[in-house]
Design a protein around this motif. Structure first.
Motif, PDB file in Angstrom:
ATOM      1  N   GLN A 159       0.974  -1.810   0.425  1.00 43.61           N
ATOM      2  CA  GLN A 159       1.950  -2.136  -0.611  1.00 43.61           C
ATOM      3  C   GLN A 159       1.837  -3.614  -1.006  1.00 43.61           C
ATOM      4  O   GLN A 159       1.837  -3.962  -2.184  1.00 43.61           O
ATOM      5  N   GLU A 160       1.692  -4.472  -0.001  1.00 46.14           N
ATOM      6  CA  GLU A 160       1.587  -5.909  -0.300  1.00 46.14           C
ATOM      7  C   GLU A 160       0.302  -6.205  -1.069  1.00 46.14           C
ATOM      8  O   GLU A 160       0.276  -7.045  -1.947  1.00 46.14           O
ATOM      9  N   LYS A 169       1.596 -16.245  -7.844  1.00 47.14           N
ATOM     10  CA  LYS A 169       2.456 -15.668  -6.814  1.00 47.14           C
ATOM     11  C   LYS A 169       3.784 -16.430  -6.784  1.00 47.14           C
ATOM     12  O   LYS A 169       3.821 -17.638  -6.635  1.00 47.14           O
ATOM     13  N   LYS A 209      -1.228  -4.154  -3.062  1.00 51.25           N
ATOM     14  CA  LYS A 209      -1.032  -3.647  -4.428  1.00 51.25           C
ATOM     15  C   LYS A 209      -0.259  -4.684  -5.253  1.00 51.25           C
ATOM     16  O   LYS A 209      -0.614  -4.995  -6.384  1.00 51.25           O
ATOM     17  N   GLU A 210       0.786  -5.225  -4.611  1.00 48.47           N
ATOM     18  CA  GLU A 210       1.589  -6.225  -5.315  1.00 48.47           C
ATOM     19  C   GLU A 210       0.754  -7.454  -5.662  1.00 48.47           C
ATOM     20  O   GLU A 210       0.856  -8.015  -6.737  1.00 48.47           O
ATOM     21  N   SER A 255      -0.175  -8.909  -9.353  1.00 44.65           N
ATOM     22  CA  SER A 255       0.127 -10.290  -9.763  1.00 44.65           C
ATOM     23  C   SER A 255      -1.083 -10.927 -10.403  1.00 44.65           C
ATOM     24  O   SER A 255      -0.988 -11.576 -11.450  1.00 44.65           O
TER      25      SER A 255
END
Ligand code: SF4
Length: 891
Positions: free
Chosen positions: A138-139, A153, A141-142, A146
């Motif tokens: 998930q991180e 970030k 993907k984030e 970005s």
């Protein structure tokens, strides 16, 4: 309770792990130098063989990376140790339990139990890994999203506390301050229960995280496991096992002196391939991790601790609780834990994460300890048993790495030293009397007994110290006594301080008393003033009883391990106080050694190692100690070290205490420093034995045509400030002065005059141009007039088996450790170069030189004539100038 590990019982033999021979296995991020390879191999062996390690590796030699890669490689291999094998010795360990069952049945049972444990562990780990993997994905993907949208970030904005300003302490009734019934003083009862009813239920938030299959397996295993855990010699083993069900994964505890060193270490971990799948968590105090702005405003850690605990006590209304510590929504804390473990995060990252997830990082990190593989923590959390206990942290079978460990004996002593003003003892007594008067009818059994006993102790201490202060003769010094004498003279030697200390800890009476006192104050203010709303201040001052509690805990150390000092104080601005000093750090550190699988002390310079071992591990057999020392990675031509016996006019340089004020000597010293500043380019750092001597000398160097003016024609002169807040500015200006002058030219740069053991002598990096020269003026021996030092030396000399000159050696070693720290500020990496000048003829000769780090000692040139100094320093920098000019032309 916790799930047993394959190697949890030391009765089982481990299949040995061979030390890796292929260096690639260590996953060192660069091509390791031979000394780094040796370091990692030795570290691996030390841990595998359950030894105490002393590892010495100068700054700039990749010590941190060697520690990381050596220990994590072992951890990885250890996790695989039993894969596909049956632990040898399991059969004999079980068969020897005195049962009448045939061996084959016992062996079958043992195998079944082991298999069940292994299945439960495997399932648990798979589930945990799956959760963490999801967070990582998930991180990632984030992060990609970005980048894709060209968004930088974003720093996670600090979210306001969800409920706005914290409500004032709500006190509905007196009941909240009444102590819970204390059930037992049984000696055999586990420490973890502390005399209160043991909690053996599975905590909801932990249980929520486990599948039914794992929960069932764990429940089945609880009973067997409970029987198999026996208390350690120190009796503290079971502190928390009953509180947690999650397996306490084999791990490395890495401790260092400051948070910036711990953060630096985590950043080094990130550079390695190990980081990708490593579960790590940094620990800190509420001062570092609390995100409740109202609590943070309280300032002191103690007040923050007390306010935070106040908000959690039973019966507190939901709106008065901390909004970042959910009571029902357990998933928030688990989410925090999974994010913490998903990648290497430092304390600042965790604060941001806590704000993002609205979850308390302080408690969130505690939740992350058991599944973590690497835990970083400051010294006091490791060295202080009550602090470890408050974190629910056990060291059993784990690896403990202590970095910057050169001063560890002194650090252990300092952590266990405490000072309590007599005024605080009186206040604690008065508050407890008030409390007893209010709750007399409602206090039951043991609580009443212990409160009366503590009042007896407080009155006894107050009487004894008060009488001594009154009757002491004018100019009489402090009185130093043994704990036994103190307790006897206070008239409380019939009381069991161990039980009192245990009750104080278990009942948390100090906190309840503080809450009670706050309420009484509030009531009084309300009566006095017409506007009660203006008087709703939170009663969160530091509890006097908790200060006394530390002192009483200290009194439970062995009689010979410490001393109590009664001090009348200076009538002008001090008040009478009592102080406990720990003389023998070995016993206080023994809990760590007994519990951990292996303890490794690492530092740039650990010399004199024999003294370190003698002071910390006198009970450890020599073959359990592994000492590894490596030289510096710098080529031989990068350092000149000189021990200088006389100055330019031939006056002997010997800065003993009685000669220091000699004007001729100070003038000769000035001439020496002027000469050195003419020869050494860029930055020169000069260390004095004390602030007083620095001031005395510079006073004589001031004035027209004086030493400072002559140095000032070439280098700008700076002095170490006394105020810590001014250090940064001084360093900045020092660096700017060097930066502004032509590099390599002796007619530019700056001179920084500082103090051994001061603000510049540890943790500051004078690399490259910032420190082309380090000058040490004299030997910074401690003041022999100090009663504490005299007692410590007496203790060292009187220990069984002490050498004839043990106290003298201790005294010299104290001095040389300080010298080594100061001169170690220069030469910080492989391409750095500098001169180290030791000004005092006592540095000449093998005795004191042997106490220098090996890589410096082997390069020391003794200079009985100053001409030799000039020749060597000038030649050294000429060589470098030519080399750098050549490099510049080629470049
Ligand atoms: S629960 Fe956490 S955030 Fe809340 S006051 Fe305590 S330490 Fe601070």
């Amino acid at each position: 309770m916790q799930l047993m590990y394959e190697d949890d019982s030391s009765a089982l033999e481990e299949p040995p792990l061979p030390t890796p021979t292929d260096m690639k296995d260590f996953q060192f991020p660069y091509n390791p130098y031979p000394i780094q390879q040796d370091f990692m191999s030795h570290l691996y062996e030390t841990i595998e063989q359950r030894k105490i390690g002393v590892f010495e590796s100068p700054t700039g030699t990749g010590k941190s990376l060697s520690l990381i890669c050596g220990s994590l490689k072992w951890l990885q291999d250890h996790a695989r140790r039993y894969d596909g094998t049956v632990a040898p010795g399991a059969k004999s360990a079980v068969a020897s339990n005195g049962s009448d069952e045939p061996d084959w049945i016992l062996a079958y049972d043992a195998e079944l139990k082991r298999k069940n444990q292994k299945d439960a562990l495997t399932t648990y780990r798979e589930e945990l890994e799956a959760r963490i993997r999801r967070v990582r994905e998930q991180e990632e993907k984030e992060r990609r999203a970005s980048v894709k949208h060209w968004r930088k970030k974003q720093r996670l904005s600090s979210s306001k506390d969800a409920d706005g300003p914290t409500a004032p302490l709500s006190i509905d009734s007196d009941s909240e301050f009444v102590l819970e019934e204390y059930h037992s003083d049984n000696e055999g009862e586990s420490e973890g229960s502390g005399g209160l009813k043991p909690k053996v239920t599975m905590p909801d938030d932990v249980a929520d995280n486990l599948s039914k299959e794992v929960k069932d397996l764990m429940r089945r295993l609880q009973e067997q496991e409970h029987q198999s855990i026996s208390p350690t010699a120190s009796g503290h083993r079971q502190y928390f096992d009953e509180e947690n069900l999650e397996p306490d994964e084999p791990k490395i505890y890495y401790a260092s002196r400051t948070h910036s060193q711990l953060t630096q270490f985590l950043h080094e971990v990130r550079k390695t391939a190990w980081a990708a799948n490593l579960r790590a968590v940094p620990l800190g105090s509420r001062a570092n991790l609390c995100i409740n702005q109202e609590v943070r405003k309280l300032g002191s850690v103690q007040r923050m601790n007390e306010r935070c605990l106040e908000m959690q006590k039973a019966g507190t209304k939901l709106e008065d609780r901390c909004p970042h510590l959910p009571t029902k929504d357990k998933s928030r804390m688990l989410d925090f834990r999974d994010h913490t473990l998903a990648r290497i995060r430092d304390i600042e990252d965790l604060v941001e994460l806590g704000q993002k997830l609205n979850a308390c990082p302080y408690y969130g990190t505690r939740r992350s300890i058991r599944p973590a593989q690497l835990v970083t923590l400051p010294y006091h959390l490791l060295l202080h048993l009550p602090s470890r206990a408050s974190l629910g942290l056990t060291l059993r079978n784990h690896i403990v790495l202590v970095d910057e460990a050169h001063n560890l004996p002194d650090t252990v002593s300092a952590v266990h030293t405490c000072r309590v003003p007599l005024r605080v003892v009186v206040l604690a007594r008065e508050q407890l009397e008030q409390y007893l008067a209010r709750y007399k009818a409602r206090l039951k059994g043991r609580n009443m007994v212990y409160i009366r006993q503590i009042l007896g102790v407080l009155r006894g201490v107050e009487r004894l110290v008060g009488k001594w202060v009154k009757e002491r003769k004018e100019k009489e010094g402090d009185k130093m006594v043994t704990a036994g004498w103190f307790v006897k003279e206070a008239g409380v030697d019939h009381l069991n301080l161990f039980k009192i200390e245990k009750w104080l800890r278990s009942s948390q009476v100090a906190r309840k008393l503080n809450g009670f006192v706050g309420k009484v104050q509030q009531e009084q203010q309300t009566q006095q003033q017409s506007n009660p709303s203006s008087n709703t201040t939170t009663p969160s001052g530091v509890s006097p009883l908790s200060q006394v509690e530390s002192f009483l805990t200290a009194l439970t150390h062995a009689e010979t391990d410490g001393r109590v000092i009664m001090c009348a104080g200076d009538p002008a601005d001090e008040e009478p106080y009592i102080k406990y000093i720990l003389l023998n750090p070995a016993n206080a550190f023994r809990d760590v050694v007994d519990d951990a699988r292996s303890v490794v002390l690492a530092g740039g310079t650990m010399e004199p190692v024999a003294a370190l071992l003698d002071h910390l591990f006198p009970y450890v057999p020599p073959d359990r100690v592994s000492h590894f020392s490596c030289g510096h990675v710098i080529p031989p031509g990068n350092l000149v070290a000189l021990a200088v016996a006389e100055g330019p006019s031939g006056i002997p340089l010997e800065f003993t205490f009685d000669k220091r004020g000699d004007v001729k000597l100070v003038s000769e010293l000035g001439q020496t420093v002027v000469n050195l500043c003419r020869l050494i380019p860029d930055g020169v750092v000069c260390f004095f034995a004390s602030y007083a001597y620095l001031e005395q000398v510079t006073r004589l160097w001031e004035g027209k045509g004086g030493v400072l003016e002559r140095i000032g024609t070439r280098k700008k002169v700076f002095r170490e400030p006394r105020q810590a807040s001014e250090v940064e500015q001084t360093l900045r200006e020092y660096a700017q002065s060097i930066d502004a002058s032509p590099p390599g030219s002796p007619s530019g740069g700056a001179l920084l005059l500082c103090v051994v053991g001061g603000k510049m002598s540890e943790g500051i990096n004078f690399s490259d141009q910032l420190g082309r020269g380090v000058i040490m003026i004299g030997l910074p021996f401690a003041n022999l007039g100090s009663a504490e030092l005299a007692e410590k030396m007496r203790h060292v000399q009187e220990r069984p088996g002490a050498a004839l000159n043990a106290a003298k050696e201790y005294y010299e070693n104290l001095c040389m450790r300080a010298v080594n720290q100061s001169i170690g500020r220069a030469i910080r990496h492989r391409n750095d170069y500098a001169v180290i000048v030791l000004l005092d003829r006592r540095f000449c000769g093998p005795h004191m030189r042997a106490k220098l780090p090996g890589w410096i000692n082997e390069r020391v040139e003794e200079c009985t004539r100053f001409g030799k100094v000039v020749g060597m320093v000038a030649g050294f920098f000429k060589k470098w100038r030519v080399q750098e000019d050549g490099d510049a032309i080629e470049g």
